[in-house]
Design a protein around this motif. Structure first.
Motif, PDB file in Angstrom:
ATOM      1  N   HIS A 333       0.832  -1.202   0.000  1.00 53.21           N
ATOM      2  CA  HIS A 333       0.000   0.000   0.000  1.00 53.21           C
ATOM      3  C   HIS A 333       0.870   1.257   0.000  1.00 53.21           C
ATOM      4  N   SER A 334       1.851   1.303   0.887  1.00 51.87           N
ATOM      5  CA  SER A 334       2.709   2.494   0.920  1.00 51.87           C
ATOM      6  C   SER A 334       3.530   2.606  -0.363  1.00 51.87           C
ATOM      7  N   ASP A 335       3.980   1.466  -0.904  1.00 51.11           N
ATOM      8  CA  ASP A 335       4.704   1.503  -2.175  1.00 51.11           C
ATOM      9  C   ASP A 335       3.823   2.033  -3.303  1.00 51.11           C
ATOM     10  N   GLY A 336       2.512   1.810  -3.194  1.00 46.39           N
ATOM     11  CA  GLY A 336       1.589   2.275  -4.219  1.00 46.39           C
ATOM     12  C   GLY A 336       1.196   3.730  -4.081  1.00 46.39           C
ATOM     13  N   GLY A 337       1.736   4.427  -3.076  1.00 53.07           N
ATOM     14  CA  GLY A 337       1.462   5.855  -2.931  1.00 53.07           C
ATOM     15  C   GLY A 337       0.576   6.209  -1.762  1.00 53.07           C
ATOM     16  N   MET A 338       0.315   5.254  -0.851  1.00 54.07           N
ATOM     17  CA  MET A 338      -0.566   5.523   0.286  1.00 54.07           C
ATOM     18  C   MET A 338       0.234   6.163   1.410  1.00 54.07           C
ATOM     19  N   SER A 339       0.597   7.423   1.180  1.00 50.70           N
ATOM     20  CA  SER A 339       1.480   8.124   2.097  1.00 50.70           C
ATOM     21  C   SER A 339       1.289   9.625   1.944  1.00 50.70           C
ATOM     22  N   THR A 340       1.363  10.338   3.054  1.00 50.87           N
ATOM     23  CA  THR A 340       1.355  11.797   3.023  1.00 50.87           C
ATOM     24  C   THR A 340       2.278  12.287   4.133  1.00 50.87           C
ATOM     25  N   MET A 341       2.201  13.568   4.498  1.00 49.87           N
ATOM     26  CA  MET A 341       3.098  14.141   5.495  1.00 49.87           C
ATOM     27  C   MET A 341       2.326  14.965   6.518  1.00 49.87           C
ATOM     28  N   LEU A 342       2.798  14.926   7.768  1.00 48.30           N
ATOM     29  CA  LEU A 342       2.430  15.926   8.762  1.00 48.30           C
ATOM     30  C   LEU A 342       3.580  16.922   8.798  1.00 48.30           C
ATOM     31  N   HIS A 343       3.320  18.157   8.374  1.00 44.35           N
ATOM     32  CA  HIS A 343       4.356  19.186   8.317  1.00 44.35           C
ATOM     33  C   HIS A 343       4.351  19.952   9.639  1.00 44.35           C
ATOM     34  N   VAL A 344       5.413  19.794  10.413  1.00 46.29           N
ATOM     35  CA  VAL A 344       5.523  20.462  11.708  1.00 46.29           C
ATOM     36  C   VAL A 344       6.427  21.680  11.552  1.00 46.29           C
ATOM     37  N   LEU A 345       5.844  22.863  11.727  1.00 46.22           N
ATOM     38  CA  LEU A 345       6.585  24.120  11.659  1.00 46.22           C
ATOM     39  C   LEU A 345       7.154  24.445  13.034  1.00 46.22           C
ATOM     40  N   ASP A 346       8.048  25.435  13.108  1.00 47.76           N
ATOM     41  CA  ASP A 346       8.537  25.838  14.425  1.00 47.76           C
ATOM     42  C   ASP A 346       7.474  26.667  15.141  1.00 47.76           C
ATOM     43  N   GLU A 347       7.788  27.127  16.356  1.00 51.64           N
ATOM     44  CA  GLU A 347       6.796  27.842  17.163  1.00 51.64           C
ATOM     45  C   GLU A 347       6.328  29.134  16.513  1.00 51.64           C
ATOM     46  N   ASN A 348       7.123  29.688  15.598  1.00 50.52           N
ATOM     47  CA  ASN A 348       6.759  30.928  14.908  1.00 50.52           C
ATOM     48  C   ASN A 348       6.036  30.680  13.588  1.00 50.52           C
ATOM     49  N   GLY A 349       5.794  29.424  13.268  1.00 56.31           N
ATOM     50  CA  GLY A 349       5.084  29.108  12.040  1.00 56.31           C
ATOM     51  C   GLY A 349       5.967  29.008  10.824  1.00 56.31           C
ATOM     52  N   ASN A 350       7.269  28.808  11.012  1.00 57.28           N
ATOM     53  CA  ASN A 350       8.205  28.708   9.897  1.00 57.28           C
ATOM     54  C   ASN A 350       8.809  27.312   9.826  1.00 57.28           C
ATOM     55  N   MET A 351       9.124  26.887   8.616  1.00 60.09           N
ATOM     56  CA  MET A 351       9.847  25.640   8.439  1.00 60.09           C
ATOM     57  C   MET A 351      11.326  25.978   8.328  1.00 60.09           C
ATOM     58  N   PRO A 352      12.169  25.425   9.205  1.00 63.47           N
ATOM     59  CA  PRO A 352      13.598  25.732   9.150  1.00 63.47           C
ATOM     60  C   PRO A 352      14.183  25.447   7.772  1.00 63.47           C
ATOM     61  N   PRO A 353      15.176  26.231   7.349  1.00 62.62           N
ATOM     62  CA  PRO A 353      15.785  26.028   6.026  1.00 62.62           C
ATOM     63  C   PRO A 353      16.346  24.619   5.878  1.00 62.62           C
TER      64      PRO A 353
END
Length: 382
Positions: A333-353
């Motif tokens: 299932h995961s090999d077939g594309g059954m995957s997504t992401m939880l995007h965790v930003l920092d406390e200020n709402g930014n994704m570190p470089p």
């Protein structure tokens, strides 16, 4: 003697009376079982509200509409307005003891419902069927009970989040549930589910911890998450990610709740990288929990068709910001594309470089976003 002993009207023979009762019962069962149910739809047979619900505490408008096609696949969705309809539909929240009246407006064209119908004798319409809470036959959302909504019409469904009763042993209705169509295409609404008519419901008990964000994640057939897979399952904007069915985002330290639902015919597991949760009703252990040692911490849980459960995690707890994979752990299932992401930003709402991420290019569903950044399943957050 042919008359009543007291001089009344002549009595019917017992066999005649018995035949009349049988005929009356047959007519009643025919009305209830045939699906037309003119009498049932007007409330002649069934109570309007469940016991314990004297009147609705709250009302809601819900619209069923046709959405842009996904390739050649018809897509439908529920929304609080026609313009905000999506799949999954809006997350509905209730508290035990609450009675909620939801008026469903069917704006799906009859021609579209005709296209999805598998039996020419099956009526055209949509419905609202819910798991977990209480309702009467008038709010069952099935053809058999006559509780569906023909094209261009509206109907009110009443749900009651029954409280736990220690005296009677009633468990209450607090939990993570879901709602869906039960009519489109056939008597079980299979085509309605496959088109997108579903959403999440959470019932809280007074005093339950409340999350900062709630997402409904629906695992289905063809290796899909919310009817999408591969790059199409995660379409967060690189600069300004906005929470939605295809964008799971949170700041570090926020409590994130997932309503996890299984549809279709396949078995799955729900797995989230870097995070674990308490395997209980709320997903967290309150302070002073007397049986805390009996509650297992897990990061992977089985999910079958029709199942639903809740998961609550603290985003980035001890692991920090980043792109944390969420997927089914059945490997094909995961090999077939059954995957997504939880995007965790920092406390200020930014994704570190430097926190780029990618999805497997294979397994992308029809209708997936195209373009240089997503064709290979890659996009960045800065």
């Amino acid at each position: 003697m042919t008359g009543d002993d007291r001089g009344g009207e002549p009595r019917r023979p017992r066999s005649s009376t018995r035949r009349l009762l049988v005929v009356a019962a047959t007519v009643l069962l025919t009305l209830v079982g045939a699906g037309g149910l003119a009498a049932a739809r007007t409330g002649s047979f069934f109570a309007e509200r469940p016991e314990g619900c004297a009147k609705p505490d709250r009302t809601m408008q819900l619209y069923a509409v046709e959405l842009p096609k996904d390739g050649t696949q018809v897509r439908l969705g529920y929304g609080l307005t026609p313009q905000t309809a999506s799949y999954p539909g809006p997350t509905i929240e209730m508290t035990e003891g609450e009675c909620l009246a939801i008026t469903v407006h069917n704006q799906v064209p009859a021609a579209t419902l005709e296209q999805l119908r598998t039996d020419p004798a099956h009526p055209l319409g949509v419905s609202l069927h819910v798991h977990g809470v209480k309702y009467t036959q008038l709010s069952d959302g099935t053809v058999q009970s006559g509780s569906f909504v023909p094209p261009g019409e509206s109907r009110t469904y009443t749900w009651f989040a029954q409280q736990r009763n220690k005296k009677t042993g009633a468990p209450g209705t607090a939990g993570h549930w879901w709602y869906h169509d039960h009519v489109v295409g056939g008597p079980h609404g299979t085509q309605g589910l496959g088109a997108g008519l579903f959403g999440g419901l959470v019932v809280r008990r007074p005093g339950d911890p409340k999350p900062d964000r709630t997402y409904t994640v629906v695992f289905g057939d063809r290796q899909s998450i919310n009817l999408r897979r591969g790059a199409a399952a995660d379409t967060c904007d690189a600069q300004q990610p906005q929470p939605g069915p295809t964008c799971l985002v949170a700041r570090k330290g926020e409590k994130v709740e997932f309503i996890v639902v299984g549809i279709g015919n396949d078995m799955h597991t729900f797995h989230l990288h870097g995070h674990a949760w308490a395997d209980n009703r709320t997903g967290v252990l309150p302070n002073g929990e007397p049986f805390a040692d009996l509650v297992q911490a897990i990061d992977n849980k089985p999910l079958g068709p029709g199942d639903s459960f809740g998961v609550t995690v603290t985003a980035g707890d001890s692991v920090g910001p980043g792109h944390w994979m969420l997927h089914c752990h059945m490997q094909f299932h995961s090999d077939g594309g059954m995957s997504t992401m939880l995007h965790v930003l920092d406390e200020n709402g930014n994704m570190p470089p430097g926190h780029d991420h990618s999805h497997p290019a294979g397994g992308t569903a029809a209708g997936a976003t195209t373009g240089a950044d997503t064709a290979a399943g890659q996009h960045q957050h800065k």
